[in-house]
Design a protein around this motif. Sequence first.
Motif, PDB file in Angstrom:
ATOM      1  N   ALA A 231      15.148  49.511  72.057  1.00 27.64           N
ATOM      2  CA  ALA A 231      15.878  49.428  70.789  1.00 27.64           C
ATOM      3  C   ALA A 231      15.029  49.947  69.636  1.00 27.64           C
ATOM      4  N   ALA A 232      13.766  49.569  69.602  1.00 29.54           N
ATOM      5  CA  ALA A 232      12.881  50.019  68.526  1.00 29.54           C
ATOM      6  C   ALA A 232      12.626  51.518  68.620  1.00 29.54           C
ATOM      7  N   VAL A 233      12.432  52.011  69.822  1.00 35.38           N
ATOM      8  CA  VAL A 233      12.211  53.446  70.007  1.00 35.38           C
ATOM      9  C   VAL A 233      13.450  54.233  69.582  1.00 35.38           C
ATOM     10  N   GLY A 234      14.631  53.756  69.970  1.00 39.75           N
ATOM     11  CA  GLY A 234      15.872  54.425  69.580  1.00 39.75           C
ATOM     12  C   GLY A 234      16.069  54.431  68.076  1.00 39.75           C
ATOM     13  N   ALA A 235      15.804  53.314  67.420  1.00 37.72           N
ATOM     14  CA  ALA A 235      15.938  53.227  65.969  1.00 37.72           C
ATOM     15  C   ALA A 235      14.965  54.178  65.277  1.00 37.72           C
ATOM     16  N   ALA A 236      13.736  54.237  65.774  1.00 40.22           N
ATOM     17  CA  ALA A 236      12.748  55.142  65.194  1.00 40.22           C
ATOM     18  C   ALA A 236      13.182  56.596  65.370  1.00 40.22           C
TER      19      ALA A 236
ATOM     20  N   ALA B  75      15.857  57.400  62.824  1.00 41.11           N
ATOM     21  CA  ALA B  75      15.288  57.544  61.482  1.00 41.11           C
ATOM     22  C   ALA B  75      14.578  58.886  61.343  1.00 41.11           C
ATOM     23  N   LEU B  76      13.805  59.274  62.350  1.00 46.18           N
ATOM     24  CA  LEU B  76      13.110  60.560  62.303  1.00 46.18           C
ATOM     25  C   LEU B  76      14.094  61.723  62.315  1.00 46.18           C
ATOM     26  N   GLN B  77      15.128  61.618  63.124  1.00 49.46           N
ATOM     27  CA  GLN B  77      16.117  62.693  63.175  1.00 49.46           C
ATOM     28  C   GLN B  77      16.771  62.873  61.817  1.00 49.46           C
ATOM     29  N   GLN B  78      17.136  61.787  61.179  1.00 48.44           N
ATOM     30  CA  GLN B  78      17.767  61.849  59.862  1.00 48.44           C
ATOM     31  C   GLN B  78      16.839  62.487  58.840  1.00 48.44           C
ATOM     32  N   SER B  79      15.555  62.169  58.933  1.00 46.87           N
ATOM     33  CA  SER B  79      14.587  62.674  57.964  1.00 46.87           C
ATOM     34  C   SER B  79      14.173  64.113  58.226  1.00 46.87           C
ATOM     35  N   LEU B  80      14.118  64.502  59.487  1.00 50.09           N
ATOM     36  CA  LEU B  80      13.533  65.800  59.835  1.00 50.09           C
ATOM     37  C   LEU B  80      14.544  66.886  60.165  1.00 50.09           C
ATOM     38  N   THR B  81      15.792  66.539  60.373  1.00 49.26           N
ATOM     39  CA  THR B  81      16.801  67.523  60.748  1.00 49.26           C
ATOM     40  C   THR B  81      17.462  68.086  59.499  1.00 49.26           C
ATOM     41  N   PRO B  82      17.498  69.413  59.383  1.00 50.60           N
ATOM     42  CA  PRO B  82      18.182  69.987  58.219  1.00 50.60           C
ATOM     43  C   PRO B  82      19.685  69.690  58.296  1.00 50.60           C
ATOM     44  N   HIS B  83      20.261  69.385  57.146  1.00 45.91           N
ATOM     45  CA  HIS B  83      21.682  69.077  57.084  1.00 45.91           C
ATOM     46  C   HIS B  83      22.383  70.080  56.187  1.00 45.91           C
ATOM     47  N   MET B  84      23.543  70.508  56.624  1.00 43.62           N
ATOM     48  CA  MET B  84      24.340  71.435  55.843  1.00 43.62           C
ATOM     49  C   MET B  84      25.096  70.638  54.788  1.00 43.62           C
ATOM     50  N   VAL B  85      25.052  71.106  53.568  1.00 46.56           N
ATOM     51  CA  VAL B  85      25.794  70.461  52.496  1.00 46.56           C
ATOM     52  C   VAL B  85      27.059  71.255  52.268  1.00 46.56           C
ATOM     53  N   VAL B  86      28.187  70.595  52.371  1.00 48.22           N
ATOM     54  CA  VAL B  86      29.480  71.259  52.216  1.00 48.22           C
ATOM     55  C   VAL B  86      30.068  70.906  50.865  1.00 48.22           C
TER      56      VAL B  86
END
Length: 121
Positions: A99-104, A107-118
Amino acid sequence: MSGAEADVRRDFAAVGRAAAQGDAACATLIEGSARYVAQAMLSVVNLLDLDRVYLAGPGFAEAGPIYLQVIRDVVTRFARTRDIHGVEVVLSDPARDAAAVGAAALALQQSLTPHMVVGRD
């Protein structure tokens, strides 16, 4: 086994342990449960185009190998991307806190993945 709601985890562990030790009736119960989990997992694999699935948690502690075999079989046979890439299904190391590994990871994916703004000019 008491059947009481408070004892569900303990009862499930007892059934899983008996199945792993060769009790045919308990093995039938666990295999039936594993087929339901496998169908749910197949849906998730197809929806998210996963290439690896970790089975973790107390439900897999005693009867994990039975679940693993059934889930691997279903995912290998029916995943929509099976001709493009395989899907690895593995039991998580019980010492890891999944659970902790998945949550981390989220969080990393959200912070490090570029997101397209529409809709912004």
